[in-house]
Design a protein around this motif. Sequence first.
Motif, mmCIF file in Angstrom:
data_model
loop_
_atom_site.group_PDB
_atom_site.id
_atom_site.type_symbol
_atom_site.label_atom_id
_atom_site.label_comp_id
_atom_site.label_asym_id
_atom_site.label_seq_id
_atom_site.Cartn_x
_atom_site.Cartn_y
_atom_site.Cartn_z
ATOM 1 N N LEU A 141 -7.106 11.611 -21.031
ATOM 2 C CA LEU A 141 -8.419 12.660 -20.431
ATOM 3 C C LEU A 141 -8.001 12.983 -19.251
ATOM 4 N N GLY A 142 -7.657 12.155 -18.195
ATOM 5 C CA GLY A 142 -7.199 12.697 -17.725
ATOM 6 C C GLY A 142 -8.818 12.228 -16.428
ATOM 7 N N ASP A 143 -8.793 12.923 -15.176
ATOM 8 C CA ASP A 143 -10.410 13.020 -14.242
ATOM 9 C C ASP A 143 -10.965 13.799 -14.851
ATOM 10 N N THR A 144 -11.501 13.458 -15.865
ATOM 11 C CA THR A 144 -13.034 14.442 -16.264
ATOM 12 C C THR A 144 -13.626 13.755 -16.921
ATOM 13 N N PRO A 145 -15.022 14.234 -17.372
ATOM 14 C CA PRO A 145 -16.187 13.421 -18.010
ATOM 15 C C PRO A 145 -15.576 12.366 -18.920
ATOM 16 N N LEU A 146 -14.584 12.886 -19.852
ATOM 17 C CA LEU A 146 -14.794 11.967 -20.812
ATOM 18 C C LEU A 146 -14.185 10.889 -20.917
ATOM 19 N N THR A 182 -1.743 15.566 -24.511
ATOM 20 C CA THR A 182 -1.422 14.344 -23.724
ATOM 21 C C THR A 182 -0.110 13.792 -24.549
ATOM 22 N N THR A 183 0.547 14.341 -24.073
ATOM 23 C CA THR A 183 1.990 13.647 -24.806
ATOM 24 C C THR A 183 2.529 12.363 -23.498
ATOM 25 N N GLY A 184 3.437 11.642 -24.085
ATOM 26 C CA GLY A 184 4.590 10.893 -22.756
ATOM 27 C C GLY A 184 4.274 10.319 -21.899
ATOM 28 N N ARG A 185 2.897 10.410 -21.857
ATOM 29 C CA ARG A 185 2.428 9.726 -20.417
ATOM 30 C C ARG A 185 2.046 8.088 -20.073
#
Length: 465
Positions: A186-191, A269-272
């Motif tokens: 979810l990255g640098d997001t609130p979630l 989001t894939t392959g991270r």
Amino acid sequence: MTLPRTSRKAARPPYRGRAVPRPRATTATLLAGSGEGAGTVRKTVLPGGLRVLTETLPAVRSATFGIWAHVGSRDETPALGGATHYLEHLLFKGTRTRSALDISAPVEAVGGEMNAFTAKEYTCYYARVLDTDLPLAIDIVSDMLTGSVIRAEDVEAERGVVLEEIAMTEDDPGDCVHDLFARTMLGDTPLGRPVLGTVETVTGLTRDRVARFYQRHYTPTRLVVAAAGNVDHDDVVRRVTAAFDRAGALDGPDAAPHAPRGGSRTLRTTGRFDLLERRTEQTHLVLGTPGVGRHDERRWALSVLSAALGGGMSSRLFQEVREKRGLAYAVYSYTSGFADCGLFGVYAGCRPAQAADVLKLCREELAHVARHGLPDEEVARAVGQLCGSLVLGLEDTSALMHRLGKSELCWGEQMSVDDMLTRIRAVTPDDVREVAATVLGRRPSLSVIGPVTDRQATALQEAVA
């Protein structure tokens, strides 16, 4: 509690004044008890938008009372990271009429227990007591939610406690890896940020910021009161009304309850690959993909799929990774459903040298099920497991209270246990095959914590490339 004149100004509770006369409360029976152990669920909406729900079970001798707030860590700005959880701590520190000891001691003196928890989309405060002590629980928990003073000295003292909790979580890589997975997906997001916040954000929180957060989010329209056990609905409503009325909390006669969160977004989001190197005895990994949100009807089929893949000792992952090969002690799958999106993950903890083998097995199982689905007998076993665990999980009043409050806050309605069982039993192998192709057919991402060498890191990253 009376503060000295030299003290900083106490937080003004989010309730002011008193408006009379006001409209009558509205009450409805949502679920009528039928069959052994089934309770009657009733709901009253008070003037000001406060919702009160009860599930009455006359055969038990306990009662659990809770108040749910429609606020979680996803409501925080980056600068307020951890404010929701910090506030959860502070509401136990004292009100205008009670000290911290006055809050905890009376409940413990009757053998009860109090607690609270903060999630990404809601917060809950509750007390479990004997049915005869329910009035005490209502009075204290309601006072905490409406009358907190949030003193400056308590903010400073509790800051150290919250920082210790963050440190404790970071010392448990099996827990911390799930926060890392949320950030990966979810990255640098609130979630995507941790519920507890970080050392930097918690250190930067001031008393005024926390107090404003309290005033903004702890209003009656954003609160749900839930009580379960040997309770009388009308009596609970009267006591809650009196407690909130004393705080001037029922003023907005035209205020409507806050609607459940909605919306929908597609996570791509894939392959991270995220690696947090730690000198631990085990390597902890979570392999996962975007899942489905909690309003998505496919959630029932995804729950069955998750149970079959990694929901118990008979699940595919447990059998392949642990039973047949002894590569890990803990391996399981799980789903996380939010209002607008979801995650599916597989966790495993193993010796660093075996991480690549464990990951390879997990990937192979997920890919096989994505292509071929599950045999009918595995689906049937997973359905039975979910149905049984659902019913057994609702055997105490705390679990019933949690179901009441969360259902109202997140969905705005109550579903009977029989209805939930019907939805689970209606899941077919074709339903599971379809959701498996969608969720498991994506290229997964990977989060890892452990003492991983450069060579091992390269192998792990290539496994999800």
